[in-house]
Design an enzyme around this catalytic site. Sequence first.
Site, short mmCIF file in Angstrom:
data_model
loop_
_atom_site.label_atom_id
_atom_site.label_comp_id
_atom_site.label_asym_id
_atom_site.label_seq_id
_atom_site.Cartn_x
_atom_site.Cartn_y
_atom_site.Cartn_z
N TRP A 21 0.84 -1.20 0.00
CA TRP A 21 0.00 0.00 0.00
C TRP A 21 0.87 1.25 0.00
O TRP A 21 0.60 2.21 -0.71
CB TRP A 21 -0.97 0.01 1.18
N ASP A 44 -1.77 6.96 6.11
CA ASP A 44 -2.80 6.01 5.69
C ASP A 44 -3.13 5.13 6.89
O ASP A 44 -2.33 4.30 7.29
CB ASP A 44 -2.26 5.18 4.51
N LYS A 63 -12.22 -1.54 6.53
CA LYS A 63 -11.45 -2.43 7.40
C LYS A 63 -11.97 -2.30 8.85
O LYS A 63 -12.30 -3.28 9.47
CB LYS A 63 -9.96 -2.10 7.35
C1 PLP Z 1 -7.03 -1.88 2.05
C2 PLP Z 1 -6.01 -0.83 2.14
C3 PLP Z 1 -5.88 0.16 1.15
C4 PLP Z 1 -6.72 0.19 -0.09
O1 PLP Z 1 -7.98 0.62 0.20
P1 PLP Z 1 -9.09 0.86 -0.94
O2 PLP Z 1 -10.17 1.54 -0.17
O3 PLP Z 1 -9.45 -0.49 -1.45
O4 PLP Z 1 -8.50 1.71 -1.99
C5 PLP Z 1 -4.93 1.15 1.35
N1 PLP Z 1 -4.14 1.16 2.43
C6 PLP Z 1 -4.22 0.21 3.39
C7 PLP Z 1 -3.32 0.28 4.57
C8 PLP Z 1 -5.16 -0.80 3.28
O5 PLP Z 1 -5.26 -1.75 4.22
#
Ligand code: PLP
Length: 355
Positions: free
Chosen positions: A100, A167, A191
């Site tokens: 990511w 993030d 998540k």
């Molecule tokens: C799942 C995830 C993403 C991607 O998320 P999307 O909403 O599918 O674009 C980005 N960063 C992390 C840390 C993730 O776990």
Amino acid sequence: MKHNFGAGPGILPHEVLKQAAAAVIDFNGTGLSLLEISHRSSEFEAVLDEAVKLVKELFSVPEGYSVLFLQGGASTQFALAPYNLLPEGGKAAYLETGVWANKALKEAKFFGEVEIVATSKESNFTYIPKDYTVPADAAYFHITSNNTIYGTQLQEFPKSPIPVVCDMSSDIFSRTVNVADFGLIYAGAQKNMGPAGVTLVIVKDDLLGKTGRKIPAMFNYQVQIEGGSMYNTPPCFAIYVSMLTLKWLKAKGGVPAIEAENNEKAKVLYEEIDRNPLFKAVAAVEDRSRMNVCFVTENPELEKPFLKLCDEKGIVGLKGHRSVGGFRASIYNALPITSVYVLIDAMREFAEKNK
Ligand SMILES: *Cc1c(COP(=O)(O)O)cnc(C)c1O
């Protein structure tokens, strides 16, 4: 009921699902479905206001920050962060701790120079690099607080001379953070905060409008702030379910209370992995994630039979990401500790059978 260890979209509280299901048929006694009311109606505006209020309250968001609910997932924020924060001809710093983080820095390259201050790529991201210097001449420093795929997590956030962009997709609201330490926080909801389709953005207002570039409306945080996340039709249902999940969290005692539970869940599970002769944890001990617990069997032949046993016990979503293999137990906020004990029992039973 299943024990849902899936990595994402992840488990939501059962009572939230029940409320959400009811709102699909009749929203708050309006005689209309939440899915068919105007986003400009007073009913929906109250939902969005409440969601923003809960974010501010649960995370103690200080003055000078805006809270947005946007579409496009965390992956869109990989691009919007540099689009809005990286000045023309400028540089951004990134900590590369997984896929990511890597995707995020690739997007930043469309907008300027990228300096990777440290990476753990050579070890397939089993640890968080620690000895590095954040360049003071970069516009921001981007980190990933929890690496969903590898099961590593920043236990402490770095001291940085420049604004930190984080993030937090897979550990938002799982632990207390000091929002004032960040310039921008973003998280895909699916998540730990709600269903797929909405992304939380918390941005420090005074960082905006300084890039010297023109930004199309939908990608411009300032436009989204002025529109109150309603420049266009927002993802009403995803915002509603996120709001319910945040309300659930508040009723549980908020972030400090869930953090204590999360710590306990992670502790008992890692203890079992460390104790059980058949399993081995993947991540460096000091960087172990309290959200995604990655582990493997010493003997790969045992992978399938273990997943089969788990299946029989109602344990789902345990298969590891294809780039790591083995198993990944995602123990997000909504997963009760009783489910963790069911998994631990399965691990013990499996070790007994395979002595
Ligand atoms: C799942 C995830 C993403 C991607 O998320 P999307 O909403 O599918 O674009 C980005 N960063 C992390 C840390 C993730 O776990």
